[in-house]
Design an enzyme around this catalytic site. Structure first.
Site, PDB file in Angstrom:
ATOM      1  N   LYS A 198     -18.805 -76.296 -16.349  1.00  0.00           N
ATOM      2  CA  LYS A 198     -18.872 -74.853 -16.074  1.00  0.00           C
ATOM      3  C   LYS A 198     -18.772 -74.055 -17.379  1.00  0.00           C
ATOM      4  CE  LYS A 198     -14.869 -72.544 -14.743  1.00  0.00           C
ATOM      5  NZ  LYS A 198     -14.551 -71.431 -15.642  1.00  0.00           N
ATOM      6  N   ASN A 199     -17.772 -74.367 -18.182  1.00  0.00           N
ATOM      7  CA  ASN A 199     -17.513 -73.533 -19.353  1.00  0.00           C
ATOM      8  C   ASN A 199     -18.560 -73.705 -20.452  1.00  0.00           C
ATOM      9  OD1 ASN A 199     -15.356 -72.474 -18.066  1.00  0.00           O
ATOM     10  ND2 ASN A 199     -13.787 -73.590 -19.213  1.00  0.00           N
ATOM     11  N   ARG A 228     -14.636 -63.507 -16.031  1.00  0.00           N
ATOM     12  CA  ARG A 228     -14.294 -63.271 -17.432  1.00  0.00           C
ATOM     13  C   ARG A 228     -15.460 -63.642 -18.381  1.00  0.00           C
ATOM     14  NH1 ARG A 228     -10.858 -61.317 -21.495  1.00  0.00           N
ATOM     15  NH2 ARG A 228     -11.195 -62.646 -23.274  1.00  0.00           N
ATOM     16  N   CYS A 259      -6.752 -60.692 -15.520  1.00  0.00           N
ATOM     17  CA  CYS A 259      -6.924 -61.566 -14.359  1.00  0.00           C
ATOM     18  C   CYS A 259      -5.628 -62.279 -14.103  1.00  0.00           C
ATOM     19  CB  CYS A 259      -8.069 -62.533 -14.560  1.00  0.00           C
ATOM     20  SG  CYS A 259      -7.577 -64.026 -15.366  1.00  0.00           S
ATOM     21  N   ARG A 290      -5.654 -61.482 -21.246  1.00  0.00           N
ATOM     22  CA  ARG A 290      -6.944 -61.888 -21.798  1.00  0.00           C
ATOM     23  C   ARG A 290      -7.716 -60.719 -22.433  1.00  0.00           C
ATOM     24  NH1 ARG A 290      -9.611 -66.102 -17.575  1.00  0.00           N
ATOM     25  NH2 ARG A 290     -10.418 -67.005 -19.490  1.00  0.00           N
ATOM     26  N   PRO A 291      -7.181 -60.145 -23.491  1.00  0.00           N
ATOM     27  CA  PRO A 291      -7.884 -59.029 -24.143  1.00  0.00           C
ATOM     28  C   PRO A 291      -9.158 -59.504 -24.851  1.00  0.00           C
ATOM     29  CG  PRO A 291      -5.982 -59.673 -25.447  1.00  0.00           C
ATOM     30  CD  PRO A 291      -5.941 -60.520 -24.197  1.00  0.00           C
ATOM     31  N   MET A 292      -9.916 -58.526 -25.433  1.00  0.00           N
ATOM     32  CA  MET A 292     -11.188 -58.825 -26.115  1.00  0.00           C
ATOM     33  C   MET A 292     -11.108 -58.470 -27.602  1.00  0.00           C
ATOM     34  SD  MET A 292     -13.884 -59.789 -24.163  1.00  0.00           S
ATOM     35  CE  MET A 292     -15.311 -59.051 -24.964  1.00  0.00           C
ATOM     36  N   ASP A 293      -9.883 -58.208 -28.097  1.00  0.00           N
ATOM     37  CA  ASP A 293      -9.755 -57.678 -29.456  1.00  0.00           C
ATOM     38  C   ASP A 293     -10.373 -58.581 -30.527  1.00  0.00           C
ATOM     39  OD1 ASP A 293      -7.626 -59.382 -28.604  1.00  0.00           O
ATOM     40  OD2 ASP A 293      -6.445 -58.827 -30.354  1.00  0.00           O
ATOM     41  N   LEU A 294     -10.269 -59.886 -30.361  1.00  0.00           N
ATOM     42  CA  LEU A 294     -10.801 -60.803 -31.383  1.00  0.00           C
ATOM     43  C   LEU A 294     -12.326 -60.769 -31.402  1.00  0.00           C
ATOM     44  CD1 LEU A 294      -8.398 -63.833 -30.763  1.00  0.00           C
ATOM     45  CD2 LEU A 294      -8.255 -62.125 -32.576  1.00  0.00           C
ATOM     46  N   ASP A 315      -6.399 -75.804 -18.763  1.00  0.00           N
ATOM     47  CA  ASP A 315      -7.121 -75.870 -17.490  1.00  0.00           C
ATOM     48  C   ASP A 315      -6.785 -77.136 -16.681  1.00  0.00           C
ATOM     49  OD1 ASP A 315      -8.250 -73.508 -18.272  1.00  0.00           O
ATOM     50  OD2 ASP A 315     -10.256 -74.308 -18.664  1.00  0.00           O
ATOM     51  N   ILE A 334      -1.006 -71.201 -23.759  1.00  0.00           N
ATOM     52  CA  ILE A 334      -2.267 -70.459 -23.920  1.00  0.00           C
ATOM     53  C   ILE A 334      -2.265 -69.163 -23.101  1.00  0.00           C
ATOM     54  CG2 ILE A 334      -4.812 -70.578 -23.780  1.00  0.00           C
ATOM     55  CD1 ILE A 334      -3.675 -72.645 -25.742  1.00  0.00           C
ATOM     56  N   ARG A 337     -15.671 -71.440  -7.712  1.00  0.00           N
ATOM     57  CA  ARG A 337     -16.065 -71.000  -9.055  1.00  0.00           C
ATOM     58  C   ARG A 337     -16.222 -72.198  -9.970  1.00  0.00           C
ATOM     59  NH1 ARG A 337     -11.896 -68.044 -11.936  1.00  0.00           N
ATOM     60  NH2 ARG A 337     -13.414 -68.522 -13.540  1.00  0.00           N
TER      61      ARG A 337
HETATM   62  C1  LIG Z   1     -15.482 -69.564 -19.522  1.00  0.00           C
HETATM   63  C2  LIG Z   1     -14.536 -70.305 -20.386  1.00  0.00           C
HETATM   64  O1  LIG Z   1     -14.937 -70.998 -21.302  1.00  0.00           O
HETATM   65  N1  LIG Z   1     -13.237 -70.213 -20.077  1.00  0.00           N
HETATM   66  C3  LIG Z   1     -12.274 -70.955 -20.837  1.00  0.00           C
HETATM   67  C4  LIG Z   1     -11.957 -70.217 -22.131  1.00  0.00           C
HETATM   68  O2  LIG Z   1     -11.526 -68.904 -21.783  1.00  0.00           O
HETATM   69  P1  LIG Z   1     -11.446 -67.786 -22.910  1.00  0.00           P
HETATM   70  O3  LIG Z   1     -12.576 -67.953 -23.856  1.00  0.00           O
HETATM   71  O4  LIG Z   1     -11.302 -66.489 -22.217  1.00  0.00           O
HETATM   72  O5  LIG Z   1     -10.092 -68.174 -23.599  1.00  0.00           O
HETATM   73  P2  LIG Z   1      -9.630 -67.896 -25.117  1.00  0.00           P
HETATM   74  O6  LIG Z   1      -9.697 -69.185 -25.864  1.00  0.00           O
HETATM   75  O7  LIG Z   1     -10.370 -66.743 -25.647  1.00  0.00           O
HETATM   76  O8  LIG Z   1      -8.120 -67.487 -24.887  1.00  0.00           O
HETATM   77  C5  LIG Z   1      -7.042 -68.120 -25.552  1.00  0.00           C
HETATM   78  C6  LIG Z   1      -5.933 -67.125 -25.770  1.00  0.00           C
HETATM   79  O9  LIG Z   1      -6.381 -66.130 -26.692  1.00  0.00           O
HETATM   80  C7  LIG Z   1      -6.125 -64.837 -26.180  1.00  0.00           C
HETATM   81  N2  LIG Z   1      -7.178 -63.918 -26.685  1.00  0.00           N
HETATM   82  C8  LIG Z   1      -8.496 -64.253 -26.518  1.00  0.00           C
HETATM   83  C9  LIG Z   1      -9.488 -63.412 -26.975  1.00  0.00           C
HETATM   84  C10 LIG Z   1      -9.117 -62.194 -27.605  1.00  0.00           C
HETATM   85  O10 LIG Z   1      -9.958 -61.392 -28.022  1.00  0.00           O
HETATM   86  N3  LIG Z   1      -7.792 -61.900 -27.743  1.00  0.00           N
HETATM   87  C11 LIG Z   1      -6.806 -62.749 -27.296  1.00  0.00           C
HETATM   88  O11 LIG Z   1      -5.618 -62.452 -27.446  1.00  0.00           O
HETATM   89  C12 LIG Z   1      -6.162 -65.013 -24.662  1.00  0.00           C
HETATM   90  O12 LIG Z   1      -5.493 -63.971 -23.987  1.00  0.00           O
HETATM   91  C13 LIG Z   1      -5.492 -66.370 -24.506  1.00  0.00           C
HETATM   92  O13 LIG Z   1      -4.103 -66.199 -24.521  1.00  0.00           O
HETATM   93  O14 LIG Z   1     -10.950 -70.918 -22.851  1.00  0.00           O
HETATM   94  C14 LIG Z   1      -9.689 -71.016 -22.152  1.00  0.00           C
HETATM   95  C15 LIG Z   1      -8.685 -71.699 -23.069  1.00  0.00           C
HETATM   96  O15 LIG Z   1      -9.059 -73.007 -23.297  1.00  0.00           O
HETATM   97  C16 LIG Z   1      -9.889 -71.775 -20.836  1.00  0.00           C
HETATM   98  O16 LIG Z   1      -8.693 -71.745 -20.104  1.00  0.00           O
HETATM   99  C17 LIG Z   1     -10.998 -71.130 -20.002  1.00  0.00           C
HETATM  100  O17 LIG Z   1     -11.310 -71.953 -18.904  1.00  0.00           O
HETATM  101  C1  LIG Z   2      -9.575 -70.063 -16.605  1.00  0.00           C
HETATM  102  C2  LIG Z   2     -10.722 -70.637 -16.272  1.00  0.00           C
HETATM  103  O1  LIG Z   2     -11.942 -70.035 -16.253  1.00  0.00           O
HETATM  104  P1  LIG Z   2     -12.373 -68.560 -16.712  1.00  0.00           P
HETATM  105  O2  LIG Z   2     -12.193 -68.481 -18.195  1.00  0.00           O
HETATM  106  O3  LIG Z   2     -13.837 -68.534 -16.360  1.00  0.00           O
HETATM  107  O4  LIG Z   2     -11.525 -67.592 -15.940  1.00  0.00           O
HETATM  108  C3  LIG Z   2     -10.797 -72.062 -15.870  1.00  0.00           C
HETATM  109  O5  LIG Z   2     -11.920 -72.614 -15.865  1.00  0.00           O
HETATM  110  O6  LIG Z   2      -9.760 -72.665 -15.540  1.00  0.00           O
END
Ligand SMILES: CC(=O)N[C@H]1[C@@H](OP(=O)(O)OP(=O)(O)OC[C@H]2O[C@@H](n3ccc(=O)[nH]c3=O)[C@H](O)[C@@H]2O)O[C@H](CO)[C@@H](O)[C@@H]1O
Ligand SMILES: C=C(OP(=O)(O)O)C(=O)O
Length: 421
Positions: A22-23, A94, A118, A123-127, A308, A330, A400
């Site tokens: 999926k990811n 997301r 969620c 899960r912010p987008m700042d990075l 996960d 995480i 999902r």
């Molecule tokens: C679709 C997908 O691939 N989803 C996976 C992806 O989610 P996703 O890509 O959202 O996860 P991230 O690796 O970005 O998140 C890791 C950590 O970084 C934080 N963070 C992230 C981005 C940002 O701009 N700022 C910030 O603070 C998040 O809140 C979290 O605490 O990786 C996660 C961690 O392995 C997995 O659980 C999800 O299944």
């Molecule tokens: C957290 C997960 O997915 P998503 O990043 O799509 O919410 C997940 O696959 O367990």
């Protein structure tokens, strides 16, 4: 909303085919926005998240043809001119944010709804935002949407992530393929899905080096072309089904499974006393005599233990011999399965990001509520071990990330059925 009913206590035997990830698919699909030529993806899993990404890409003008029941997808973005990713679709998932980098790279502008918080954390987008800004974009948050523009196109830059974010690494990798000059990502995520994205982008003509390590270098090119790419095996689905015989007893071979995808997880299974062997077709798992042993688990970025698989591992440790400590590093709110497991007789104490699980002899079936994707499947697994009937309610999250879970587990002997509601 559908429920899944599981009757525990039947040992399993047979083979389960593991699907494409999926990811990985959720980043490969938006990557096709970068090219005006068609890209074919094979081994695509049949999941509701994939349908959501299809809907989002179609709303941006991508032509998506699904073949073999969705297992093969041909995506063509030659006429994709729309640059707004609407809240009504983005809010469902997301991973919708992964259109931001490709749209900016191809059209030099994008308006993408923020996915919002969620269940498992903020899960912010700042990075994502600061990295794209370093590449020359201006990004502003207005009315819940990120309004991004890069007049004259993105420029290569040095990007250092304070957290090795999977999504931010993917967005920057995709954006950098069409940027002017060289982008170097430091503290990049190293997950197999990142490696898979790099492979696909490279087949499309991108210049990428270093994927799978902490430093990824991308030299921008003028255009990307067509490609055909098979989605990597889903290591989370793999780990989930590897656990099934540990709950129920018996032996299951996970077809397509590879140890390099689940190294840290497999090490913990080994420590817990689970038998694991590689076969020519995948990985075979069986539980040695009696109960599994308690083990401590800390979630980490790859190659560490994946967040996960934390819920599924916690469910398994509920009936292990001894006390296990699980640390979730995480996401700040990823123990919602714990109170539901307690309803089934587990003994779990949650303090912040640490859960202490005192193993009990057995779980008992109960009605439980699925709160997120991995929590849902952890409760199904727990049901395989429990005495009596477990009803997992509100399973829409499950679809999902798991295709036909009741068919896959039913085929190896589990007593499991879906009840439509
Ligand atoms: C679709 C997908 O691939 N989803 C996976 C992806 O989610 P996703 O890509 O959202 O996860 P991230 O690796 O970005 O998140 C890791 C950590 O970084 C934080 N963070 C992230 C981005 C940002 O701009 N700022 C910030 O603070 C998040 O809140 C979290 O605490 O990786 C996660 C961690 O392995 C997995 O659980 C999800 O299944
Ligand atoms: C957290 C997960 O997915 P998503 O990043 O799509 O919410 C997940 O696959 O367990």
């Amino acid at each position: 909303m559908d429920s899944i009913i599981v009757k525990g206590g039947t040992p399993l035997g047979g083979k389960i085919q593991i699907a494409g990830a999926k990811n990985a698919a959720l980043t490969l699909m938006p990557a096709t926005l970068l090219s005006e030529e068609p890209v074919t993806l094979t081994n695509v899993p049949r999941l509701s998240d994939i349908r959501t990404m299809t809907e989002l890409l179609q709303s941006l003008g991508v032509e998506v043809s699904a073949l073999k029941g969705g297992n093969v997808q041909v995506l063509s973005a030659h006429a994709a001119e729309e640059t707004t990713a609407d809240y009504e679709i983005v809010r469902k998932m997301r991973a919708s944010n992964l259109v931001l980098g490709p749209l900016l790279a191809r059209h030099h502008k994008a308006v993408v709804s923020l996915p919002g918080g969620c269940a498992i954390g903020a899960r912010p987008m700042d990075l994502h935002v600061s990295a794209l800004e370093a590449m020359g974009a201006t990004i502003e948050l207005k009315d819940g949407y990120l309004h991004a523009a890069a007049k004259g196109g993105l420029k290569g830059a040095k990007v250092h992530f304070s957290i090795a974010s999977v999504g931010a690494t993917e967005n920057v990798m995709m954006a950098a393929t069409l940027a002017k000059g060289t982008t170097v990502i430091e503290n990049a995520a190293r997950e197999p899905e990142i490696v898979d994205l790099a492979k696909c982008l490279r087949s499309m003509g991108a210049q990428i080096d270093g994927e799978g390590t902490s430093t990824i270098t991308i030299d921008g090119v003028d255009r990307l072309g067509s490609a055909s790419h098979a989605v990597v095996t889903d290591r989370i689905e793999l780990g989930t089904y590897m656990l099934a015989p540990v709950f129920a007893g018996g032996e299951v071979e996970c077809l397509g499974g590879r140890l390099d995808l689940v190294g840290a997880f497999a090490d913990k299974l080994h420590d817990a006393g689970v038998d694991l062997s590689e076969t020519p077709d995948g990985l075979k798992v069986s539980r040695r005599n009696g109960r599994a042993q308690a083990v401590d688990v800390t979630t980490e970025v790859f190659p560490g233990f994946p967040t996960d698989l934390q819920a599924q591992m916690m469910a398994m440790l509920c009936t292990a011999e001894g006390t296990s400590v699980l640390e979730e590093k995480i996401f700040e709110n990823r123990f919602m399965h714990a109170p539901e497991l307690v309803r089934m007789g587990a003994n779990i104490d949650v303090q912040g990001g640490t859960a202490t699980v005192h193993g009990v002899d057995r779980l008992k079936g109960a009605p439980v509520m699925a709160t997120d994707l991995r929590a849902s499947v952890s409760l199904i697994l727990a049901g395989l071990a429990a005495e009596g009937e477990t009803i997992v309610n509100r399973v829409y999250h499950l679809d999902r990330g798991y295709e036909h879970v009741e068919e896959k587990l039913g085929a190896v002997g589990a007593k499991i059925e879906r009840v439509s509601g």
